[in-house]
Motif scaffolding. Structure first.
Motif, PDB file in Angstrom:
ATOM      1  N   LYS A  75       0.827  -1.213   0.000  1.00 52.72           N
ATOM      2  CA  LYS A  75       0.000   0.000   0.000  1.00 52.72           C
ATOM      3  C   LYS A  75       0.862   1.265   0.000  1.00 52.72           C
ATOM      4  O   LYS A  75       0.531   2.251  -0.660  1.00 52.72           O
ATOM      5  N   GLU A  76       1.965   1.237   0.732  1.00 53.52           N
ATOM      6  CA  GLU A  76       2.873   2.393   0.748  1.00 53.52           C
ATOM      7  C   GLU A  76       3.488   2.627  -0.629  1.00 53.52           C
ATOM      8  O   GLU A  76       3.720   3.766  -1.019  1.00 53.52           O
ATOM      9  N   ALA A  77       3.751   1.556  -1.357  1.00 53.18           N
ATOM     10  CA  ALA A  77       4.285   1.695  -2.714  1.00 53.18           C
ATOM     11  C   ALA A  77       3.258   2.374  -3.619  1.00 53.18           C
ATOM     12  O   ALA A  77       3.605   3.251  -4.423  1.00 53.18           O
ATOM     13  N   PHE A  78       1.993   1.991  -3.490  1.00 55.54           N
ATOM     14  CA  PHE A  78       0.942   2.647  -4.267  1.00 55.54           C
ATOM     15  C   PHE A  78       0.816   4.120  -3.893  1.00 55.54           C
ATOM     16  O   PHE A  78       0.640   4.975  -4.767  1.00 55.54           O
ATOM     17  N   GLU A  79       0.924   4.421  -2.603  1.00 59.57           N
ATOM     18  CA  GLU A  79       0.867   5.816  -2.171  1.00 59.57           C
ATOM     19  C   GLU A  79       2.050   6.599  -2.741  1.00 59.57           C
ATOM     20  O   GLU A  79       1.883   7.729  -3.214  1.00 59.57           O
ATOM     21  N   SER A  80       3.222   6.005  -2.719  1.00 54.52           N
ATOM     22  CA  SER A  80       4.410   6.672  -3.276  1.00 54.52           C
ATOM     23  C   SER A  80       4.216   6.973  -4.752  1.00 54.52           C
ATOM     24  O   SER A  80       4.591   8.048  -5.229  1.00 54.52           O
ATOM     25  N   ARG A  81       3.634   6.012  -5.457  1.00 55.11           N
ATOM     26  CA  ARG A  81       3.368   6.223  -6.885  1.00 55.11           C
ATOM     27  C   ARG A  81       2.433   7.415  -7.084  1.00 55.11           C
ATOM     28  O   ARG A  81       2.633   8.228  -7.991  1.00 55.11           O
ATOM     29  N   TYR A  82       1.440   7.543  -6.236  1.00 57.85           N
ATOM     30  CA  TYR A  82       0.529   8.685  -6.306  1.00 57.85           C
ATOM     31  C   TYR A  82       1.274  10.014  -6.136  1.00 57.85           C
ATOM     32  O   TYR A  82       1.097  10.946  -6.915  1.00 57.85           O
ATOM     33  N   LYS A  85       3.347  10.895  -9.146  1.00 56.78           N
ATOM     34  CA  LYS A  85       2.497  11.403 -10.238  1.00 56.78           C
ATOM     35  C   LYS A  85       2.099  12.849  -9.978  1.00 56.78           C
ATOM     36  O   LYS A  85       2.123  13.681 -10.885  1.00 56.78           O
ATOM     37  N   LEU A  86       1.752  13.139  -8.738  1.00 59.75           N
ATOM     38  CA  LEU A  86       1.349  14.504  -8.389  1.00 59.75           C
ATOM     39  C   LEU A  86       2.518  15.479  -8.545  1.00 59.75           C
ATOM     40  O   LEU A  86       2.349  16.573  -9.095  1.00 59.75           O
ATOM     41  N   PHE A  88       5.003  15.191 -10.538  1.00 60.28           N
ATOM     42  CA  PHE A  88       5.260  15.361 -11.962  1.00 60.28           C
ATOM     43  C   PHE A  88       4.221  16.282 -12.598  1.00 60.28           C
ATOM     44  O   PHE A  88       4.572  17.223 -13.316  1.00 60.28           O
ATOM     45  N   LYS A  89       2.961  16.046 -12.320  1.00 63.01           N
ATOM     46  CA  LYS A  89       1.891  16.855 -12.923  1.00 63.01           C
ATOM     47  C   LYS A  89       1.927  18.303 -12.459  1.00 63.01           C
ATOM     48  O   LYS A  89       1.455  19.197 -13.158  1.00 63.01           O
ATOM     49  N   THR A  90       2.486  18.557 -11.291  1.00 61.33           N
ATOM     50  CA  THR A  90       2.593  19.927 -10.785  1.00 61.33           C
ATOM     51  C   THR A  90       3.972  20.525 -11.077  1.00 61.33           C
ATOM     52  O   THR A  90       4.314  21.580 -10.558  1.00 61.33           O
ATOM     53  N   GLU A  91       4.737  19.827 -11.887  1.00 65.68           N
ATOM     54  CA  GLU A  91       6.026  20.279 -12.420  1.00 65.68           C
ATOM     55  C   GLU A  91       7.115  20.490 -11.364  1.00 65.68           C
ATOM     56  O   GLU A  91       8.000  21.318 -11.527  1.00 65.68           O
ATOM     57  N   LEU A 101      11.729   6.879 -11.470  1.00 67.64           N
ATOM     58  CA  LEU A 101      11.185   6.494 -10.174  1.00 67.64           C
ATOM     59  C   LEU A 101       9.896   5.688 -10.324  1.00 67.64           C
ATOM     60  O   LEU A 101       9.662   4.744  -9.566  1.00 67.64           O
ATOM     61  N   LEU A 102       9.086   6.042 -11.303  1.00 66.68           N
ATOM     62  CA  LEU A 102       7.858   5.298 -11.564  1.00 66.68           C
ATOM     63  C   LEU A 102       8.187   3.858 -11.954  1.00 66.68           C
ATOM     64  O   LEU A 102       7.558   2.916 -11.473  1.00 66.68           O
TER      65      LEU A 102
END
Length: 123
Positions: A75-82, A85-86, A88-91, A101-102
Motif C-alpha cells: 500500500k505504501e508503494a501505491f501511495e508513493s506512486r501517487y 504522479k502529483l 510530476f503533474k505539478t512540475e 522512479l515510476l
C-alpha cells in the motif's frame, strides 16, 4: 521464516532499499532546491516505509505477520506512486526523474504482488 523467502527477499529487499535512497535524495532536492515542503514530506514517509515494512516482514515470527507487513509495504508503494504522479503533474519533478522512479516503484509493486500471492497460497 527468512529462508522460505530468501531468493525473492533479496530482490525485494535490495530494490526497496535502493528506492528509499532515491526517495531521500529526491526529498533533499525538492525540499532545499525546489522549495516544495508538503508533498515531499508525504513522499519520503511513504517511499521509505516500503523498505522498512519489508524489513519488518522479513523479521516476522509468523507467515501471517509476514503477509501483513508486506501488505502495508504494498500500500505504501501505491501511495508513493501517487505522490510521484502529483509531483510530476505539478512540475516539481522532470519527466526523466518521474519515469525512472515510476519504473522502480512499479517493479517493486509487481515483485510484491508475486510474493504476496505465493505467500497467501502457501499459508
Amino acid at each position: 521464516m527468512e529462508n522460505n523467502f530468501q531468493e525473492k527477499d533479496n530482490i525485494i529487499r535490495s530494490k526497496s532499499f535502493d528506492f528509499s535512497v532515491r526517495i531521500v535524495n529526491l526529498y533533499k532536492i525538492l525540499y532545499y532546491e525546489r522549495n516544495e515542503k508538503v508533498i515531499s514530506k508525504q513522499l519520503i514517509r511513504s517511499g521509505t516505509s516500503v523498505g522498512a515494512n519489508i524489513e519488518e516482514g522479513i523479521a516476522a515470527f509468523s507467515k501471517k505477520d509476514f503477509i501483513f507487513k508486506l501488505q502495508i509495504s504494498y500500500k505504501e508503494a501505491f501511495e508513493s506512486r501517487y505522490w510521484l504522479k502529483l509531483l510530476f503533474k505539478t512540475e516539481y519533478i522532470k519527466q526523466s526523474e518521474f519515469e525512472s522512479l515510476l519504473f522502480d516503484v512499479e517493479e517493486i509493486i509487481k515483485i510484491m504482488t508475486v510474493i504476496l500471492k505465493s505467500s497467501k497460497e502457501n499459508q
